[in-house]
Design an enzyme around this catalytic site. Structure first.
Site, PDB file in Angstrom:
ATOM      1  CG  LEU A  19      10.548 -11.051 -31.228  1.00 34.99           C
ATOM      2  CD1 LEU A  19      11.225  -9.709 -31.303  1.00 34.99           C
ATOM      3  CD2 LEU A  19      11.109 -11.886 -30.196  1.00 34.99           C
ATOM      4  NE  ARG A  20       3.942 -16.523 -31.912  1.00 35.32           N
ATOM      5  CZ  ARG A  20       4.231 -17.481 -32.904  1.00 35.32           C
ATOM      6  NH1 ARG A  20       4.148 -16.853 -34.184  1.00 35.32           N
ATOM      7  NH2 ARG A  20       4.067 -18.566 -32.907  1.00 35.32           N
ATOM      8  CG  ASN A  44       3.920 -15.477 -38.513  1.00 29.94           C
ATOM      9  OD1 ASN A  44       4.923 -14.744 -37.800  1.00 29.94           O
ATOM     10  ND2 ASN A  44       3.878 -16.655 -38.490  1.00 29.94           N
ATOM     11  CE  LYS A 103       9.026 -16.749 -44.097  1.00 28.68           C
ATOM     12  NZ  LYS A 103       8.886 -17.120 -42.575  1.00 28.68           N
ATOM     13  CG  HIS A 178      11.852 -22.543 -41.208  1.00 28.30           C
ATOM     14  ND1 HIS A 178      11.178 -23.111 -42.499  1.00 28.30           N
ATOM     15  CD2 HIS A 178      10.984 -21.647 -40.732  1.00 28.30           C
ATOM     16  CE1 HIS A 178      10.181 -22.160 -42.662  1.00 28.30           C
ATOM     17  NE2 HIS A 178      10.060 -21.468 -41.427  1.00 28.30           N
ATOM     18  CB  ALA A 267       2.514 -25.578 -36.796  1.00 32.11           C
TER      19      ALA A 267
HETATM   20  C1  NCD Z   1       5.601 -20.659 -36.871  1.00 29.58           C
HETATM   21  C2  NCD Z   1       4.597 -19.743 -36.094  1.00 29.58           C
HETATM   22  O1  NCD Z   1       4.065 -20.275 -35.186  1.00 29.58           O
HETATM   23  O2  NCD Z   1       4.360 -18.722 -36.183  1.00 29.58           O
HETATM   24  N1  NCD Z   1       5.429 -21.983 -36.778  1.00 29.58           N
HETATM   25  C3  NCD Z   1       6.265 -23.153 -37.186  1.00 29.58           C
HETATM   26  O3  NCD Z   1       5.973 -24.150 -37.015  1.00 29.58           O
HETATM   27  N2  NCD Z   1       7.319 -22.727 -37.562  1.00 29.58           N
HETATM   28  C4  NCD Z   1       5.294 -20.194 -38.367  1.00 29.58           C
HETATM   29  C5  NCD Z   1       6.546 -20.611 -39.370  1.00 29.58           C
HETATM   30  O4  NCD Z   1       7.641 -20.185 -39.333  1.00 29.58           O
HETATM   31  O5  NCD Z   1       6.369 -21.472 -40.145  1.00 29.58           O
HETATM   32 ZN    ZN Z   2       8.943 -19.213 -38.509  1.00 31.62          ZN
END
Ligand code: NCD
Ligand code: ZN
Length: 349
Positions: A19-20, A44, A103, A178, A267
Site C-alpha cells: 500500500l506504500r 517494506n 515477513k 507469490h 521491480a
Molecule cells: C515489490 C515492491 O515493489 O515492493 N516488488 C515486486 O516486484 N514484487 C516487493 C516484492 O514483493 O518483492
Molecule cells: Zn510483494
C-alpha cells in the site's frame, strides 16, 4: 433473449499488498479498500516496519486515508524481519493484536529489502518465538546468491532454505509468497495445511516472454520474475484446482511510471485496479469459475484463522472499462496498471 453470464462470490481478501505510504498510498488504497475485506499489508517501507509502534502508526495512516464508503476494509499489519529484531517485539505485536504475520525478505532479494535477513540462522530465536505464539512467517522465497541465475532463485531457495526451515520449525505456519514455479507448486501442495502459498494475478497471465516482447517492457518486470510458460501453466492449475494451499496475494506493487521507465527500473506490477476481472477470465478459461471463490475469498481466511467475509461481489461477462493508469495528484505523476495480454471480458457489477 440473451442473458449476461454472472458470478457471485464472497467478498475477496488480498493476502499480499503493497500500500506504500503518503501520496502514493492515498492514490492506490481505494482500489484495494473498495473491493477486498482485508489485506495483508507488506512492511517494506522506507524505513521498514520493524516495531509494534511503527506498525500501529502505519495502520492508523491507512485507516485515516480510507474513503468514507470503504470503512469496512481491514488492513492486517506485518513485521519486517531484520538480523537484529528482538523476539520480544514479535511477542508484543502478537499479544497486542497488531502483527498478523512477519515477513522474511532475504537482504537484497527485492524492492526495499536492504534491511532484510542476511542469514536465516540470524533469526532462529525470532522464528522460535513466532512458532511459540503462532505468528505466521511470510517468505519472499528467492536466494540472493549472485551465482544463481535469476530464473532459478526460487527453486534453489526451496532446497537451501525452505526445506531446512520446515524441518527445524515443525509447528511454524508459513506462506511462500507469490510463487512462480512448478517446483514451488509441487513442493507446497505436498505439505500439510500449516504451509500455504499466494499466487499473483499477473503470474497467471504472463510468462517471461512478456518482459521482452518487441523491446524491454519495464511494466512487466516484478520479483520474483515471471518464468517460462510451463511454470505459468502449473500456477494456473494450482490456483484453479480448488487446493486450499493456494490463495490470492496480488502483490500489487505500485511504482511511479518514471521509476519503472528508467535505466534501472523498479521491480513491481500494479494490478489492484483489475485483479478480479483478470481472475474471472483466467478461471473461466480453465473451466474453473466454481473454484474462484475458494482461491480469492476462502482459502486465505482459513489459513489465517479468520472468519469468511459475509458480503458478496458479482462479476458479469461484459467487457470492463478499466483505467490504464492511476494518477498521484500530489506528485503530478501516474502509476501504470498491469496490462493483461488479452482483451478483458468480465467486469465488476
Ligand atoms: C515489490 C515492491 O515493489 O515492493 N516488488 C515486486 O516486484 N514484487 C516487493 C516484492 O514483493 O518483492
Ligand atoms: Zn510483494
Amino acid at each position: 433473449m440473451t442473458t449476461t453470464k454472472t458470478i457471485t462470490l464472497r467478498r475477496p481478501d488480498d493476502w499480499h499488498v503493497h500500500l506504500r505510504d503518503g501520496a502514493v498510498m492515498k492514490a492506490v488504497l481505494p482500489w484495494t479498500a473498495q473491493l477486498y475485506g482485508r489485506a495483508i499489508v507488506m512492511p517494506n517501507l522506507k524505513p521498514p516496519i520493524t516495531t509494534v509502534t511503527a506498525a500501529e502508526a502505519y495502520r492508523e495512516r491507512i485507516l485515516a486515508e480510507l474513503p468514507a464508503e470503504n470503512k469496512t476494509f481491514t488492513p492486517l499489519m506485518t513485521c519486517y524481519l531484520t538480523d537484529n529484531l528482538e523476539p520480544s517485539e514479535i511477542k508484543l505485536g502478537k499479544e497486542k493484536g497488531v502483527f498478523s504475520a512477519a515477513k522474511l525478505y532475504p537482504a537484497g532479494a527485492t524492492t526495499n529489502s536492504e534491511h532484510g535477513v542476511t542469514d536465516i540462522q540470524n533469526i532462529y530465536p525470532v522464528l522460535e518465538m513466532m512458532q511459540e505464539v503462532d505468528l505466521p512467517l511470510l517468505i519472499h522465497g528467492e536466494v540472493v546468491d549472485p551465482a544463481i541465475d535469476i530464473f532459478d532463485r526460487e527453486a534453489v531457495f526451496i532446497e537451501r532454505v525452505l526445506q531446512p526451515l520446515l524441518r527445524d520449525f515443525p509447528e511454524l505456519r508459513i506462506v511462500s509468497e507469490h510463487i512462480t514455479t512448478s517446483a514451488a507448486v509441487d513442493f507446497i501442495s505436498a505439505q500439510s495445511d500449516r504451509v500455504g502459498a499466494t499466487i499473483t494475478t499477473h503470474h497467471l497471465m504472463i510468462n517471461r516472454n512478456a518482459i521482452f516482447k518487441g523491446g524491454i517492457r519495464p511494466h512487466m518486470y516484478c520479483l520474483p520474475i515471471a518464468k517460462r510458460e510451463e511454470h505459468r501453466l502449473a500456477l494456473r492449475r494450482a490456483a484453479t484446482s480448488g487446493d486450499s494451499h493456494f490463495f490470492l496475494g496480488t502483490d500489487t506493487a505500485p511504482h511511479l511510471t518514471p521509476l519503472k521507465e528508467n535505466a534501472c527500473g523498479c521491480a513491481g506490477i500494479f494490478n489492484s485496479p483489475n485483479t478480479m476481472e483478470c481472475l474471472a477470465q483466467v478461471f473461466e478459461e480453465e473451466g474453473a469459475l466454481d473454484h474462484l471463490e475458494g482461491f480469492a475469498s476462502v482459502h486465505g481466511a482459513r489459513f489465517y484463522g479468520l472468519p469468511l467475509n459475509e458480503d458478496r461481489i458479482t462479476l458479469e461477462k461484459i467487457p470492463p472499462d478499466l483505467p490504464s493508469e492511476v494518477l498521484v495528484p500530489e506528485l503530478g505523476e501516474a502509476i501504470q496498471v498491469f496490462t493483461p495480454p488479452e482483451p478483458m471480458s468480465w467486469r465488476l457489477k
